[in-house]
Design an enzyme around this catalytic site. Sequence first.
Site, PDB file in Angstrom:
ATOM      1  N   LEU A 149       0.856  -1.179   0.000  1.00 46.78           N
ATOM      2  CA  LEU A 149       0.000   0.000   0.000  1.00 46.78           C
ATOM      3  C   LEU A 149       0.893   1.230   0.000  1.00 46.78           C
ATOM      4  CD1 LEU A 149      -2.670  -0.946   2.723  1.00 46.78           C
ATOM      5  CD2 LEU A 149      -2.931  -1.067   0.238  1.00 46.78           C
ATOM      6  N   ASP A 150       0.443   2.302  -0.664  1.00 44.62           N
ATOM      7  CA  ASP A 150       1.190   3.553  -0.615  1.00 44.62           C
ATOM      8  C   ASP A 150       1.365   3.991   0.835  1.00 44.62           C
ATOM      9  OD1 ASP A 150       1.184   3.587  -3.354  1.00 44.62           O
ATOM     10  OD2 ASP A 150      -0.478   5.012  -3.524  1.00 44.62           O
ATOM     11  N   MET A 151       2.402   4.760   1.074  1.00 48.08           N
ATOM     12  CA  MET A 151       2.651   5.274   2.418  1.00 48.08           C
ATOM     13  C   MET A 151       1.433   6.037   2.947  1.00 48.08           C
ATOM     14  SD  MET A 151       5.735   7.821   3.565  1.00 48.08           S
ATOM     15  CE  MET A 151       6.075   8.211   5.275  1.00 48.08           C
TER      16      MET A 151
END
Length: 410
Positions: free
Chosen positions: A257-259
């Site tokens: 998942l993106d940050m």
Amino acid sequence: LTEINEFLRAGRADLKDAKKARQRYRETVKKTLSPQDYEEVKERLAKESIQGQLVFKHRSKKWVIEQEALEGKLANFSNEIKELKEIRRTKSNALQREIFNQYVFLNALGQQQVLSDCFPDFDLRHPPSGSGDCAAPKLLQFAYNNELEPVCMGEFWWGAAPVKEVRKHGYFYPSCASRCRPILGHMLQGLDVEENPLLNYGKDKPMPIVYEDEDLVVVDKPAGLLSVPGVEIEDSALTRIKNLYPKASGAILLHRLDMSTSGLLMFTLNPKANKRMQRQFIKRQVEKTYIAEVVGEIKEEEGTILLPLAPDYFDLPRQMVCQENGKPSKTIWKVLHREKGISRLALKPVTGRTHQLRVHCAHPDGLGLPMIGDELYGVIGKRLHLHAHELIFQHPTSKERITLTAPIPF
């Protein structure tokens, strides 16, 4: 050389065909001839085989000699071309360095640095075109040249957006990573600059465990925490899982998942489970549903977005829509709620490209509405309103169909 190779290939093919014909003839006459006559036929066919090989060898001898001579010449030409390419590369690097060295940047301490020295890997990879010509370096250079002290600065986009990129008139955007970040690393020295908030943004944020057994662990990753360690940030979901499960073996990470994105993130604890779950992800058998909020009310109720995506190498990690070189990307969306100019959506990514949901929402050929708090494709806020809400998959061992959800934090 091509003609010689074709002649030799055809000659060898004829020998093989003749061998097969003799074999078929032997099998046919064996049924009708006496043992003595059959032995005579075998002897005659053996002589024909030897004679055919001798004839081919004699005819091809001069061709083989010429082939070796031509291959020698070709090797010499190839070496010359290789040497010329290396000379061209060396001269090109020297010219590039000479050009880039005309760009001299100051910092608040009065120190100078040429453009090429701002990029440590200059000889391996030249800076992107346009490096040093962006607004931020020019404004800082003007301030230093005129003995002014920069107090604050922000960059916003003015005018129509490029076809491939997500830009909106009047929106503020961070300096581009590929062109400006190495230069600003020098130019900001000597100024009282706030620490990068992302370096500690995920620190001390809890990461609840949603599901756990001997094969899998699924967590609710908080926004601001990396999925894997970064160059400057060690804390990540993967790091925490390795600390919690020191006996976990193999490649335990399945997806990312993106940050800035929160929600369900799955890990495996042994190689067998990893292999089986990887197969489900590759075959797109794992159903993922994200919840997002975008700025604006969408008239339609549901739809599908098909926009090919590619990295923006001049401004990583940003992605862009690219019809020529982009990878196919598909998102299915549905409106869940509308209120006060905000639309809450359920997003199902059929493909899993980097920033796919964010670009598909923000790009004018998608929904044309950026997510709340999207610092890359919209307006920065307290957090990005994107959450991995639901995962549906088959357990790698029990084969049970499992549905997991994580509460929506916005």
